[in-house]
Design an enzyme around this catalytic site. Structure first.
Site, PDB file in Angstrom:
ATOM      1  NE  ARG A 144       5.574 -13.299  25.472  1.00  0.00           N
ATOM      2  CZ  ARG A 144       4.721 -13.548  24.474  1.00  0.00           C
ATOM      3  NH1 ARG A 144       4.336 -14.794  24.204  1.00  0.00           N
ATOM      4  NH2 ARG A 144       4.228 -12.570  23.744  1.00  0.00           N
TER       5      ARG A 144
ATOM      6  NE  ARG B 129       0.342 -15.359  26.822  1.00  0.00           N
ATOM      7  CZ  ARG B 129       0.085 -15.273  25.523  1.00  0.00           C
ATOM      8  NH1 ARG B 129      -0.780 -16.091  24.944  1.00  0.00           N
ATOM      9  NH2 ARG B 129       0.666 -14.352  24.795  1.00  0.00           N
TER      10      ARG B 129
ATOM     11  CE  LYS C 202      -2.057 -14.596  16.882  1.00  0.00           C
ATOM     12  NZ  LYS C 202      -2.530 -13.709  17.970  1.00  0.00           N
TER      13      LYS C 202
ATOM     14  NE  ARG D  25       1.163  -9.190  15.796  1.00  0.00           N
ATOM     15  CZ  ARG D  25       1.670 -10.262  16.387  1.00  0.00           C
ATOM     16  NH1 ARG D  25       1.732 -11.408  15.782  1.00  0.00           N
ATOM     17  NH2 ARG D  25       2.125 -10.187  17.620  1.00  0.00           N
TER      18      ARG D  25
ATOM     19  NE  ARG E 208       1.620  -8.659  23.363  1.00  0.00           N
ATOM     20  CZ  ARG E 208       1.471  -9.613  24.296  1.00  0.00           C
ATOM     21  NH1 ARG E 208       1.797  -9.378  25.541  1.00  0.00           N
ATOM     22  NH2 ARG E 208       1.012 -10.779  23.953  1.00  0.00           N
TER      23      ARG E 208
END
Ligand code: ADP
Ligand code: ZN
Length: 217
Positions: free
Chosen positions: A162, A127, A13, A88, A173
């Site tokens: 992160r 990532r 996104k 969300r 998540r």
């Protein structure tokens, strides 16, 4: 353009939103970026949000709606906006609908980025993000690595994982996405605004979104 991007964490996104924003100047509004900035600044909002974010849980709807109402009232949204990571939950989508009516704003489209689960999992675990708040470039240790000593190729800052990109937080998540966010696909389908795009390549996806917007007018 006035659009919402839906999709699982890691669906791309953010990347797609940046490309679309560069295309016509519509602003990218990422609730994740706004919340991470608040956490860095240690504002009241940041302090409240951090505990949820680190675990991979959603921040309460009331906090998110307060942020978004303020943000959507900013004059730069008049030209257009790309919502990335919001709404969300169904309550957020319902509140957004009322808010847009109040502001007299019409959504063009809701785009669902449909990405296979294996691809998502692989992307999230590989990532890395530039630690410089003004840069936040995204890397992938396999397909788009930082420098050999782990620095950002744009600004030279260390590239990090992160807090919510540990395996445990990632699993949470994805579960949260399936439970709370995936139902929005049905919600916007019913509203007649949804376009589903099978997406593996951000640039191709951007072209498809531009086509969908043309057909819409
Ligand atoms: P990703 O899509 O990769 O999970 P984001 O940057 O969109 O990452 O969001 C990071 C975190 O910020 C989420 O895990 C959640 O805790 C919080 N967050 C972001 N947007 C929302 C939202 N609209 N509602 C609730 N929490 C949110
Ligand atoms: Zn950087």
């Amino acid at each position: 353009m006035k659009i919402i991007l839906l999709g699982a964490p890691g669906a791309g996104k953010g990347t797609v939103a940046k490309l679309l924003s560069a295309f016509d100047g519509s602003v990218q509004i990422s609730t994740g970026d706004i919340l991470r900035a608040a956490v860095r600044e240690r504002s009241d909002l940041g302090k409240k949000a951090k505990e949820y974010m680190d675990k991979g849980d959603l921040v309460p709807d009331s906090l998110i709606m307060k942020i978004m109402e303020e943000r959507l009232r900013e004059p730069d949204c008049e030209k257009g906006f790309i919502l990335d990571g919001f709404p969300r939950t169904i309550p957020q989508a319902e509140d957004l609908k009322m808010l847009l009516e109040k502001l007299n704003v019409q959504l063009d489209l809701v785009i669902n980025l449909d990405v296979p689960k294996e691809v998502i999992l692989d992307r999230l675990t590989t990532r890395r993000t530039c630690s410089n708040p003004d840069c936040q470039a995204i890397y992938n240790i396999k397909s788009n690595p930082p420098t050999p000593d782990g620095k950002c190729t744009i600004c030279g800052s260390p590239v990090i994982q992160r807090d919510d990109e540990t395996e445990e937080a990632i699993t949470n998540r994805l579960e949260t996405y399936n439970e709370k966010t995936a139902p929005l696909i049905g919600f916007y389908g019913t509203e007649g605004l949804l376009r589903n795009i099978f997406s593996l390549n951000s640039k191709e996806t951007v072209e498809e979104i531009k086509e969908s917007l043309k057909l819409k007018v």
